[in-house]
Motif scaffolding. Structure first.
Motif, mmCIF file in Angstrom:
data_model
loop_
_atom_site.group_PDB
_atom_site.id
_atom_site.type_symbol
_atom_site.label_atom_id
_atom_site.label_comp_id
_atom_site.label_asym_id
_atom_site.label_seq_id
_atom_site.Cartn_x
_atom_site.Cartn_y
_atom_site.Cartn_z
ATOM 1 N N ALA A 257 -7.079 15.709 -0.136
ATOM 2 C CA ALA A 257 -5.910 15.187 0.582
ATOM 3 C C ALA A 257 -5.251 14.049 -0.186
ATOM 4 C CB ALA A 257 -6.322 14.725 1.980
ATOM 5 N N PHE A 258 -6.054 13.031 -0.551
ATOM 6 C CA PHE A 258 -5.402 11.888 -1.205
ATOM 7 C C PHE A 258 -5.018 12.196 -2.641
ATOM 8 C CE2 PHE A 258 -9.558 10.355 -2.980
ATOM 9 C CZ PHE A 258 -9.134 9.864 -4.205
ATOM 10 N N SER A 259 -5.668 13.177 -3.256
ATOM 11 C CA SER A 259 -5.268 13.589 -4.600
ATOM 12 C C SER A 259 -3.859 14.146 -4.602
ATOM 13 C CB SER A 259 -6.242 14.640 -5.131
ATOM 14 O OG SER A 259 -5.921 15.006 -6.452
ATOM 15 N N ASN A 260 -3.424 14.656 -3.454
ATOM 16 C CA ASN A 260 -2.110 15.270 -3.353
ATOM 17 C C ASN A 260 -1.124 14.479 -2.494
ATOM 18 O OD1 ASN A 260 -2.130 18.161 -4.654
ATOM 19 N ND2 ASN A 260 -4.143 17.885 -3.733
ATOM 20 N N SER A 261 -1.532 13.305 -2.038
ATOM 21 C CA SER A 261 -0.590 12.464 -1.300
ATOM 22 C C SER A 261 -0.662 11.012 -1.755
ATOM 23 C CB SER A 261 -0.845 12.554 0.209
ATOM 24 O OG SER A 261 -2.122 12.058 0.539
ATOM 25 N N MET A 262 -1.855 10.509 -2.022
ATOM 26 C CA MET A 262 -2.129 9.167 -2.510
ATOM 27 C C MET A 262 -2.801 8.353 -1.410
ATOM 28 S SD MET A 262 -2.253 7.608 -5.300
ATOM 29 C CE MET A 262 -2.315 6.013 -6.088
ATOM 30 N N VAL A 263 -3.173 7.144 -1.739
ATOM 31 C CA VAL A 263 -3.828 6.267 -0.771
ATOM 32 C C VAL A 263 -2.869 5.132 -0.409
ATOM 33 C CG1 VAL A 263 -6.259 6.819 -1.088
ATOM 34 C CG2 VAL A 263 -5.121 5.368 -2.775
ATOM 35 N N GLY A 264 -3.322 3.876 -0.369
ATOM 36 C CA GLY A 264 -2.417 2.807 0.032
ATOM 37 C C GLY A 264 -3.007 1.438 -0.215
ATOM 38 N N LEU A 265 -2.663 0.493 0.655
ATOM 39 C CA LEU A 265 -2.976 -0.916 0.439
ATOM 40 C C LEU A 265 -4.472 -1.202 0.513
ATOM 41 C CD1 LEU A 265 -1.748 -3.712 -0.064
ATOM 42 C CD2 LEU A 265 -1.473 -3.964 2.419
ATOM 43 N N GLY A 270 -8.728 -3.152 -2.610
ATOM 44 C CA GLY A 270 -10.114 -2.826 -2.923
ATOM 45 C C GLY A 270 -10.360 -2.698 -4.413
ATOM 46 N N HIS A 271 -9.436 -2.046 -5.114
ATOM 47 C CA HIS A 271 -9.566 -1.953 -6.575
ATOM 48 C C HIS A 271 -9.560 -3.349 -7.200
ATOM 49 C CE1 HIS A 271 -7.750 2.357 -6.498
ATOM 50 N NE2 HIS A 271 -9.054 2.382 -6.347
ATOM 51 N N ALA A 272 -8.703 -4.220 -6.682
ATOM 52 C CA ALA A 272 -8.616 -5.579 -7.218
ATOM 53 C C ALA A 272 -9.908 -6.353 -6.960
ATOM 54 C CB ALA A 272 -7.433 -6.310 -6.601
ATOM 55 N N LEU A 273 -10.474 -6.198 -5.782
ATOM 56 C CA LEU A 273 -11.743 -6.862 -5.476
ATOM 57 C C LEU A 273 -12.856 -6.350 -6.392
ATOM 58 C CD1 LEU A 273 -11.588 -6.903 -1.577
ATOM 59 C CD2 LEU A 273 -11.763 -8.924 -3.050
ATOM 60 N N GLY A 274 -12.811 -5.069 -6.730
ATOM 61 C CA GLY A 274 -13.799 -4.521 -7.647
ATOM 62 C C GLY A 274 -13.622 -5.049 -9.048
ATOM 63 N N GLY A 275 -12.379 -5.087 -9.526
ATOM 64 C CA GLY A 275 -12.118 -5.529 -10.884
ATOM 65 C C GLY A 275 -12.335 -7.013 -11.089
ATOM 66 N N VAL A 276 -11.928 -7.834 -10.121
ATOM 67 C CA VAL A 276 -12.000 -9.286 -10.269
ATOM 68 C C VAL A 276 -13.366 -9.835 -9.848
ATOM 69 C CG1 VAL A 276 -11.027 -11.493 -9.494
ATOM 70 C CG2 VAL A 276 -9.503 -9.554 -9.956
ATOM 71 N N CYS A 277 -13.897 -9.312 -8.732
ATOM 72 C CA CYS A 277 -15.109 -9.897 -8.138
ATOM 73 C C CYS A 277 -16.318 -8.963 -8.149
ATOM 74 C CB CYS A 277 -14.827 -10.316 -6.692
ATOM 75 S SG CYS A 277 -13.437 -11.438 -6.494
ATOM 76 N N HIS A 281 -17.115 -0.654 -4.296
ATOM 77 C CA HIS A 281 -15.893 -0.052 -3.767
ATOM 78 C C HIS A 281 -16.023 0.330 -2.291
ATOM 79 C CE1 HIS A 281 -12.083 2.068 -3.824
ATOM 80 N NE2 HIS A 281 -12.679 3.123 -3.291
ATOM 81 N N GLY A 282 -17.108 0.994 -1.933
ATOM 82 C CA GLY A 282 -17.279 1.407 -0.543
ATOM 83 C C GLY A 282 -17.330 0.224 0.402
ATOM 84 N N GLU A 283 -17.954 -0.867 -0.021
ATOM 85 C CA GLU A 283 -18.012 -2.058 0.812
ATOM 86 C C GLU A 283 -16.630 -2.682 0.967
ATOM 87 O OE1 GLU A 283 -21.068 -4.704 -0.524
ATOM 88 O OE2 GLU A 283 -22.653 -3.221 -0.220
ATOM 89 N N ALA A 284 -15.849 -2.700 -0.098
ATOM 90 C CA ALA A 284 -14.489 -3.220 -0.008
ATOM 91 C C ALA A 284 -13.658 -2.406 0.981
ATOM 92 C CB ALA A 284 -13.832 -3.225 -1.383
ATOM 93 N N ARG A 366 -2.794 -10.938 -7.086
ATOM 94 C CA ARG A 366 -1.919 -10.594 -8.211
ATOM 95 C C ARG A 366 -2.320 -9.247 -8.825
ATOM 96 N NH1 ARG A 366 1.382 -14.733 -9.232
ATOM 97 N NH2 ARG A 366 0.761 -16.802 -8.447
ATOM 98 N N THR A 367 -3.603 -8.990 -8.881
ATOM 99 C CA THR A 367 -4.064 -7.705 -9.407
ATOM 100 C C THR A 367 -3.669 -6.570 -8.466
ATOM 101 O OG1 THR A 367 -5.920 -8.810 -10.491
ATOM 102 C CG2 THR A 367 -6.080 -6.418 -10.210
ATOM 103 N N ALA A 368 -3.803 -6.787 -7.175
ATOM 104 C CA ALA A 368 -3.449 -5.756 -6.193
ATOM 105 C C ALA A 368 -1.972 -5.397 -6.256
ATOM 106 C CB ALA A 368 -3.811 -6.230 -4.791
ATOM 107 N N LEU A 369 -1.127 -6.381 -6.519
ATOM 108 C CA LEU A 369 0.315 -6.124 -6.600
ATOM 109 C C LEU A 369 0.661 -5.176 -7.740
ATOM 110 C CD1 LEU A 369 1.742 -9.693 -5.898
ATOM 111 C CD2 LEU A 369 2.083 -7.662 -4.474
#
Length: 395
Positions: A257-265, A270-277, A281-284, A366-369
């Motif tokens: 589903a998300f491969s063909n529509s995308m996700v969101g905020l 969550g990606h930013a929390l993973g990259g910075v801190c 991912h699942g916990e975020a 800033r990373t999330a943006l």
């Protein structure tokens, strides 16, 4: 809903008891016979890698090489190392056994090989690159969470810049996805809960983002119904094979589903929390979902109300007044999250992770943006609004 949409899922799905034993036949059909088996040390230690090796041997095809040193957050360097190993051992196909990190590593390796390169960064902009050389690719998920076995997305860390890079291309989709109940039986309760909630977030964001379409909605709604029913069961009893397969199929449906529509905020932050801190991912996802849904509520009230049917069932849906259904949807998810937290100790706030400090909020926002997922979120979000969400989920 978008007036124009595209949907693609060319991946062949092998689901059920004995699915592993069919892999040699599938690879032979793809013209391959010397696969490189990729996994991680944890799966090697618990015997999951051996189970797959034995299944392949039973089908008359042993791996040309096995590599079990993929870390939880795979990186550019690991991808490049594995691509060199593939060439050095004269392999002709990839089998990825693991969670999102292992499968995404295999996707990255496939990109490097397809473009006849030696560095993943040479494949930046892969969504506009030609397919290149086709490397047969089988994905065997060992978590019911990322849905990576059915997506055109690969997330690979760039440690030097503290970011998780997203690569998108239809060429990243595996040729075969294998869902076998033996692969998730040993997954610990807390990881089961976190990865399962991640799959639920995939379905909810896919069903509400700006690029949602009728086909992705159908996949996402079915995924929600399966996940909310099976997730508490598998957390309580990991050996429940029937529930494990319900979760595995729900995760795949959500991924498609998300491969063909995308996700969101939720995913952008969550990606930013993973990259910075380095928050898992699942916990975020677990921490952020209710707060982001409240942020999106004004734009998504009707749609959230519709989702109550799939998340809580027809009786709750029918007994809830229409104007209260959206909030009831959020309340239902908060209750599920608390149930999982009570069972496993899963964190529900950022402070509980022990990995985030309030002074990190600026870098995270800033990373999330700059994360691609923010573009299709139903409500626009600026720096101050993301900071507000981070403060809301802090404690």
């Amino acid at each position: 809903m978008s007036a124009y949409y595209e949907f693609k899922l060319p991946t062949k799905i092998l689901s059920g008891d004995g699915a592993l034993e069919h892999i040699p036949h599938e690879l032979e059909g793809l013209g391959a016979g010397r696969p490189l088996l990729l996994s991680d040390q944890g799966l090697e230690q618990v015997g999951t890698v051996k189970t797959v090796q034995e299944a392949l041997h039973q089908g008359g095809m042993d791996p040309a090489e096995t590599f079990c040193h993929i870390p939880p957050d795979s990186s550019i360097e690991v991808v490049n190392q594995v691509a060199a190993l593939f060439r050095g051992k004269n392999c002709d196909s990839l089998i990825a056994l693991g969670g999102g990190s292992v499968i995404d590593t295999a996707k990255g390796v496939g990109m490097v090989l397809a473009q006849a390169g030696s560095d993943l960064m040479d494949a930046a902009g892969c969504e506009v690159l030609p397919r290149g050389e086709h490397v047969p690719f089988v994905a065997i998920p060992t978590t019911a969470g990322t849905g990576s076995e059915a997506t055109l997305v690969a997330v690979v860390a760039d440690p030097a810049n503290h970011v998780k890079m997203e690569f998108l291309s239809y060429h990243l989709l595996p040729d075969v996805a294998v869902l076998d109940p033996r692969m998730t039986e040993t997954l610990p309760p807390r990881i089961t809960a976190a990865t399962g909630f991640d799959a639920l977030v995939h379905a909810i964001e896919a069903a509400t983002c700006l690029q949602r379409n009728p086909v992705s909605d159908a996949f996402a709604e079915k995924a929600m119904a399966q996940i909310v029913r099976a997730l508490p069961q598998v957390v309580k009893n990991g050996r429940d094979r029937k529930a494990r397969m319900v979760m595995a199929n729900g995760s795949l449906l959500a991924g498609a589903a998300f491969s063909n529509s995308m996700v969101g905020l939720v995913h952008a932050i969550g990606h930013a929390l993973g990259g910075v801190c380095h928050v898992a991912h699942g916990e975020a996802m677990t921490i952020l979902l209710p707060a982001v849904m409240r942020y999106n509520l004004a734009k998504c009230k009707d749609r959230y109300g519709e989702l109550l049917l799939h998340l809580a069932g027809p009786e709750v849906y029918a007994s809830t007044p229409a104007e209260l259904r959206a909030q009831k949807t959020i309340d239902t998810l908060v209750a599920l999250r608390q149930q999982l937290a009570d069972l496993t100790g899963l964190p529900t706030t950022l402070s509980q992770t022990g990995k985030v400090k309030e002074e990190d909020f600026d870098a995270v926002a800033r990373t999330a943006l700059n994360d691609g997922a923010i573009i299709v979120n139903p409500a626009e979000a600026n720096y101050d609004e993301i900071i507000g969400i981070l403060k809301e989920v802090w404690a």
